[in-house]
Design an enzyme around this catalytic site. Structure first.
Site, PDB file in Angstrom:
ATOM      1  N   THR A  73       0.851  -1.200   0.000  1.00 32.72           N
ATOM      2  CA  THR A  73       0.000   0.000   0.000  1.00 32.72           C
ATOM      3  C   THR A  73       0.882   1.244   0.000  1.00 32.72           C
ATOM      4  OG1 THR A  73      -1.784  -1.163   1.142  1.00 32.72           O
ATOM      5  CG2 THR A  73      -1.809   1.237   1.268  1.00 32.72           C
ATOM      6  N   ASN A 152      -5.947  -9.509  -8.024  1.00 35.00           N
ATOM      7  CA  ASN A 152      -5.973 -10.304  -6.801  1.00 35.00           C
ATOM      8  C   ASN A 152      -7.245 -11.120  -6.648  1.00 35.00           C
ATOM      9  OD1 ASN A 152      -6.547  -7.353  -6.612  1.00 35.00           O
ATOM     10  ND2 ASN A 152      -7.463  -7.924  -4.656  1.00 35.00           N
ATOM     11  N   GLN A 180       0.458  -9.546  -6.774  1.00 38.59           N
ATOM     12  CA  GLN A 180      -0.044 -10.915  -6.920  1.00 38.59           C
ATOM     13  C   GLN A 180       0.799 -11.789  -7.852  1.00 38.59           C
ATOM     14  OE1 GLN A 180      -2.094 -12.499  -5.136  1.00 38.59           O
ATOM     15  NE2 GLN A 180      -2.979 -10.817  -3.961  1.00 38.59           N
ATOM     16  N   SER A 200       4.615  -6.958  -2.143  1.00 35.23           N
ATOM     17  CA  SER A 200       4.379  -7.041  -0.707  1.00 35.23           C
ATOM     18  C   SER A 200       4.909  -8.362  -0.162  1.00 35.23           C
ATOM     19  CB  SER A 200       2.876  -6.962  -0.448  1.00 35.23           C
ATOM     20  OG  SER A 200       2.620  -7.144   0.930  1.00 35.23           O
ATOM     21  N   GLY A 201       5.688  -8.293   0.912  1.00 35.41           N
ATOM     22  CA  GLY A 201       6.292  -9.504   1.479  1.00 35.41           C
ATOM     23  C   GLY A 201       5.284 -10.573   1.860  1.00 35.41           C
ATOM     24  N   HIS A 202       4.189 -10.145   2.510  1.00 35.52           N
ATOM     25  CA  HIS A 202       3.298 -11.163   3.084  1.00 35.52           C
ATOM     26  C   HIS A 202       2.444 -11.880   2.046  1.00 35.52           C
ATOM     27  CE1 HIS A 202      -0.792  -9.171   3.308  1.00 35.52           C
ATOM     28  NE2 HIS A 202      -0.065  -8.085   3.124  1.00 35.52           N
ATOM     29  N   THR A 238      14.132   4.411   9.675  1.00 35.09           N
ATOM     30  CA  THR A 238      15.114   3.350   9.883  1.00 35.09           C
ATOM     31  C   THR A 238      14.630   2.056   9.238  1.00 35.09           C
ATOM     32  OG1 THR A 238      15.766   4.394  11.945  1.00 35.09           O
ATOM     33  CG2 THR A 238      16.401   2.083  11.655  1.00 35.09           C
ATOM     34  N   CYS A 326     -17.249  -5.516   3.550  1.00 37.65           N
ATOM     35  CA  CYS A 326     -18.274  -5.423   4.589  1.00 37.65           C
ATOM     36  C   CYS A 326     -18.262  -4.030   5.203  1.00 37.65           C
ATOM     37  CB  CYS A 326     -18.016  -6.458   5.681  1.00 37.65           C
ATOM     38  SG  CYS A 326     -18.695  -8.060   5.303  1.00 37.65           S
TER      39      CYS A 326
HETATM   40  C1  PLP Z   1      -2.565  -7.249  -0.833  1.00 35.72           C
HETATM   41  C2  PLP Z   1      -2.488  -6.342  -1.969  1.00 35.72           C
HETATM   42  C3  PLP Z   1      -2.035  -5.017  -1.823  1.00 35.72           C
HETATM   43  C4  PLP Z   1      -1.704  -4.417  -0.479  1.00 35.72           C
HETATM   44  O1  PLP Z   1      -0.551  -4.974   0.081  1.00 35.72           O
HETATM   45  P1  PLP Z   1      -0.171  -4.652   1.603  1.00 35.72           P
HETATM   46  O2  PLP Z   1       1.270  -5.020   1.693  1.00 35.72           O
HETATM   47  O3  PLP Z   1      -1.046  -5.503   2.443  1.00 35.72           O
HETATM   48  O4  PLP Z   1      -0.384  -3.194   1.812  1.00 35.72           O
HETATM   49  C5  PLP Z   1      -1.948  -4.236  -2.947  1.00 35.72           C
HETATM   50  N1  PLP Z   1      -2.255  -4.714  -4.161  1.00 35.72           N
HETATM   51  C6  PLP Z   1      -2.689  -5.972  -4.350  1.00 35.72           C
HETATM   52  C7  PLP Z   1      -3.003  -6.443  -5.727  1.00 35.72           C
HETATM   53  C8  PLP Z   1      -2.816  -6.826  -3.270  1.00 35.72           C
HETATM   54  O5  PLP Z   1      -3.269  -8.071  -3.465  1.00 35.72           O
END
Ligand code: PLP
Length: 394
Positions: A73, A152, A180, A200-202, A238, A326
């Site tokens: 984000t 996504n 994605q 995004s790492g997660h 940092t 929601c």
């Molecule tokens: C999850 C997602 C984001 C946001 O990533 P975050 O690291 O959670 O902020 C942005 N773009 C897409 C397409 C995503 O699937």
């Protein structure tokens, strides 16, 4: 709840044990500040540099083109607002109707601030027409374009190479939300002329709270986070060293394992898709099956609600998601599914299954055992069906 079959990997993924292990020394032992003058911090700076090289190898770019952020984000906001800010009030922002809110919201804010903004439509399978983009960019100066690499919700993969070429010809700054595709399909910025790219790492087995912003050398943008001189003055704050080290490990795992993994993901996803289509009537697959991420399946079960499906499967330990937000207690159907013009009877019954390297055949067996009876039960309770008046279905 005893059993968990996690099929919601486009929302977030399990942190890989290898990633956690790589991060571990950077909490209580190698905790120095990489910007410090002393050797204790300098040692950490070496690891930070190594992490940057690993990410660069993953994207096939130069390490100085990699900026670490707190999430995608932040990367999306920095790229879009930063590029538009650099140009002042005169730029045109072009994006698509199916972007993640992390792209759509900053674009709409820029519109409210006086920029011209255009959201390109998609067709029935969620594809864009790059020629529409070419039209929008005709005669523009300082345009900023943000088009996601893959969606996504549906897994639809956009023709990013083509989009990037059109932007380059028009002299527009091109950003892509590549969240994605990370670890699912190859990303090589030496071949695809994007100017900026977010990850995004997660979403690929690093922890939550760390992101990548790739910025091609020479790309103009105004930094979003102001403060210290970290990240060569492009992102103050940092560096989150443990998470960055973890992210680099996730990039290495993706780089070395992706080819094999995507074969497995495709096989499991196709099994799930075929199983659902065979067992449940009145189902449609949403998205572009010819250009789709290997791990994603979005289906509409007609005449019933996606939320109800997700809720019942959750009770059985199966995690999936719907596109609905929601917000304020109302269940708005997904903006992505709506933009595709999915028929009314199918909009609300859309759900997403998304797989990862940790899913197994046993997970798919379990899902295929549990899904059909849930659908049958919900259909029996539903006042709507193929014979009812579609205008009364909300
Ligand atoms: C999850 C997602 C984001 C946001 O990533 P975050 O690291 O959670 O902020 C942005 N773009 C897409 C397409 C995503 O699937």
């Amino acid at each position: 709840m005893e059993k968990t079959v996690y099929l919601d990997n486009n929302a977030t993924t399990r942190t890989a044990p290898e990633v956690k292990e790589a991060m571990d020394p950077f909490f209580c032992e190698l905790y120095g500040n990489p910007s410090s003058m002393h050797a204790f911090g300098g040692k950490v700076a070496t690891h930070l540099a190594k992490a940057r090289e690993e990410v660069a190898a993953f994207l096939n770019c130069s390490p100085d083109e990699v900026i670490f952020t707190s999430c995608a984000t932040e990367s999306d906001n920095t790229a879009i607002r930063g590029a538009a800010d650099f140009y002042g009030r005169s730029s045109k922002i072009v994006t698509t109707a199916v972007e993640h809110p992390a792209v759509l919201q900053p674009c709409r804010r820029l519109k409210a601030q006086g920029h011209e903004e255009v959201e390109l439509p998609v067709d029935g399978v969620g594809q864009i027409d790059p020629e529409r983009l070419r039209e929008e960019l005709k005669g523009t100066k300082n345009a900023v374009v943000s088009v996601m690499w893959a969606n996504n919700e549906t897994g639809t993969v956009f023709p990013i190479e083509k989009v990037a070429e059109i932007c380059r010809e028009a002299g527009a700054t091109f950003h892509t939300d590549a969240v994605q595709v990370a670890g699912k399909i190859p990303v090589d910025v030496s071949k695809v002329p994007v100017d900026m790219l977010s990850m995004s790492g997660h979403k690929f087995h690093a922890p939550k709270g760390v992101g990548i912003l790739y910025v091609r050398r020479g790309t103009k943008f105004r930094p979003f986070m102001l403060g210290g001189h970290q990240e060569s003055g492009r992102r103050a704050g940092t560096e989150n060293v443990p998470y960055i080290v973890g992210l680099a490990k996730a990039c290495e795992l993706a780089r070395t394992g992706m080819a094999e993994e995507s074969v497995k993901l495709t096989r499991l996803r196709d099994r799930l898709e075929a199983g659902i289509l065979a067992a449940c009537p009145n189902v449609r697959v949403n998205g572009d099956r010819a250009h789709r991420l290997p791990n994603t399946l979005n289906v509409s079960f007609e005449y019933i609600e996606g939320e109800a499906i997700a809720y019942h499967l959750s009770d059985l330990g199966i995690c999936i998601s719907t596109g609905s937000a929601c917000a304020s207690g109302s269940l708005d159907p997904s903006h992505v599914i709506r933009a595709m013009g999915v028929p009314f009877i199918a909009v609300h019954g859309s759900v997403r299954f998304s797989l990862s390297r940790y899913n197994t055949d046993a997970d798919i067996d379990y899902a295929l055992e549990k899904i059909p009876p849930v659908i049958r039960n919900l259909r029996e309770l539903s006042p709507f069906g193929p014979d009812s008046d579609p205008t009364t279905f909300k």
